[in-house]
Design an enzyme around this catalytic site. Sequence first.
Site, PDB file in Angstrom:
ATOM      1  N   ILE B 103       1.514   5.869   8.463  1.00  0.00           N
ATOM      2  CA  ILE B 103       2.490   5.484   9.494  1.00  0.00           C
ATOM      3  C   ILE B 103       2.834   4.005   9.312  1.00  0.00           C
ATOM      4  O   ILE B 103       2.029   3.245   8.771  1.00  0.00           O
ATOM      5  CB  ILE B 103       1.975   5.811  10.926  1.00  0.00           C
ATOM      6  CG1 ILE B 103       3.004   5.414  11.990  1.00  0.00           C
ATOM      7  CG2 ILE B 103       0.625   5.174  11.202  1.00  0.00           C
ATOM      8  CD1 ILE B 103       2.715   5.976  13.376  1.00  0.00           C
ATOM      9  N   CYS B 104       4.044   3.656   9.749  1.00  0.00           N
ATOM     10  CA  CYS B 104       4.518   2.259   9.742  1.00  0.00           C
ATOM     11  C   CYS B 104       4.579   1.733   8.295  1.00  0.00           C
ATOM     12  O   CYS B 104       5.171   2.378   7.439  1.00  0.00           O
ATOM     13  CB  CYS B 104       3.627   1.424  10.651  1.00  0.00           C
ATOM     14  SG  CYS B 104       4.340  -0.135  11.213  1.00  0.00           S
ATOM     15  N   SER B 105       3.957   0.603   8.030  1.00  0.00           N
ATOM     16  CA  SER B 105       4.057   0.020   6.684  1.00  0.00           C
ATOM     17  C   SER B 105       3.205   0.739   5.643  1.00  0.00           C
ATOM     18  O   SER B 105       3.277   0.418   4.449  1.00  0.00           O
ATOM     19  CB  SER B 105       3.655  -1.457   6.726  1.00  0.00           C
ATOM     20  OG  SER B 105       2.355  -1.624   7.264  1.00  0.00           O
ATOM     21  N   GLY B 151       5.121   8.589   9.359  1.00  0.00           N
ATOM     22  CA  GLY B 151       5.733   8.182  10.627  1.00  0.00           C
ATOM     23  C   GLY B 151       6.344   6.793  10.461  1.00  0.00           C
ATOM     24  O   GLY B 151       5.831   5.964   9.719  1.00  0.00           O
TER      25      GLY B 151
END
Lengths: 193, 193
Positions: B103-105, B151
């Site tokens: 998720i994210c980075s 995500g």
Amino acid sequence: MSKRAALLLAPGFEEAEAFITLDILSRLGIQVTTVACHAQNQVISYHGVVTVADVLLEALSTTWFDAIVIPGGPEGTVNLAASLAVSAFIQRHDEANKIIAPICSAAARVLAGNQLLKGRRYTCSGELWMQHSDGEYVMKDVVEDGNLISGRGLGVAFDFAFQLALKLTGKAGAADFQAEHIYYDRWRSQGLK
Amino acid sequence: MSKRAALLLAPGFEEAEAFITLDILSRLGIQVTTVACHAQNQVISYHGVVTVADVLLEALSTTWFDAIVIPGGPEGTVNLAASLAVSAFIQRHDEANKIIAPICSAAARVLAGNQLLKGRRYTCSGELWMQHSDGEYVMKDVVEDGNLISGRGLGVAFDFAFQLALKLTGKAGAADFQAEHIYYDRWRSQGLK
């Protein structure tokens, strides 16, 4: 000077409610202190996350915060509600008009259960409000009444945290920027279009 | 037997992304193990939460999980990406078709940065995707491609976690029940009406 919030942790605290709130407040420049409300700094959450809190509650008898955040968690709020030290800490801050911010079961169990709502409007999870006569239950995601700001439960924890951060800082632009930055499209300071 | 997920924690991990996912997976009966991806069990998050992980990564060289969850956090993903042990752990599970869930980075830094996407479709935060040639970036909240589920960022962490739980358990009714139970109205297994 940046605002300061105390996050009350007792065994069984709802980890995502606690850390979403810590995260969003931190992103908006508020200094969050994690407070262990039992005999040691290590506290285990509802689903087994082991956390080492910054400080024990007993070390804070003369310390002031701008806000007290009270997360839910079935056992967490039973533990917080049973602690006279927790009630005294909340009451001292409430009487000084500091912000009191319960989410999920906390408003009913910890506040209403100890007659700390004093008739104010609040929200909480499930039907716990039916077990208490103190306060006026409102079926909304986030409810503000004076210095009391309450959240209904885990799924609205971001909304609760952003609203609390906005109340503490007054910085609507910064709050909106962060909500957009993290791709949270359910909350904006002026409501959604 | 219940499904098992490993949650990879390195210094600077995004606490809310990590613990929202742990929370939702736990609520849906998935056993989540917190894994310290450095030399000691204690790991400090992006905004200073001190966590004691269940186990060190180095103790898991022959252990299998059904899913590997990789949270974001600016320093967290830099630390995870720099670890050969982390890449080997992910690669071993990926080759065995276990679920890989950044998720994210994390998808850009940890996977694309180590050529672990192998051309698959993914999402991640910001414009990090522009720095990598591996994988095909898709601007969506949650993207699935085979055993990879990614995500976009913190504000869609609930959606990411529910979708991952559904993929692991196949229990749409239980996932929908939990989403409703916690008052999260942005996700349902069949999409929103």
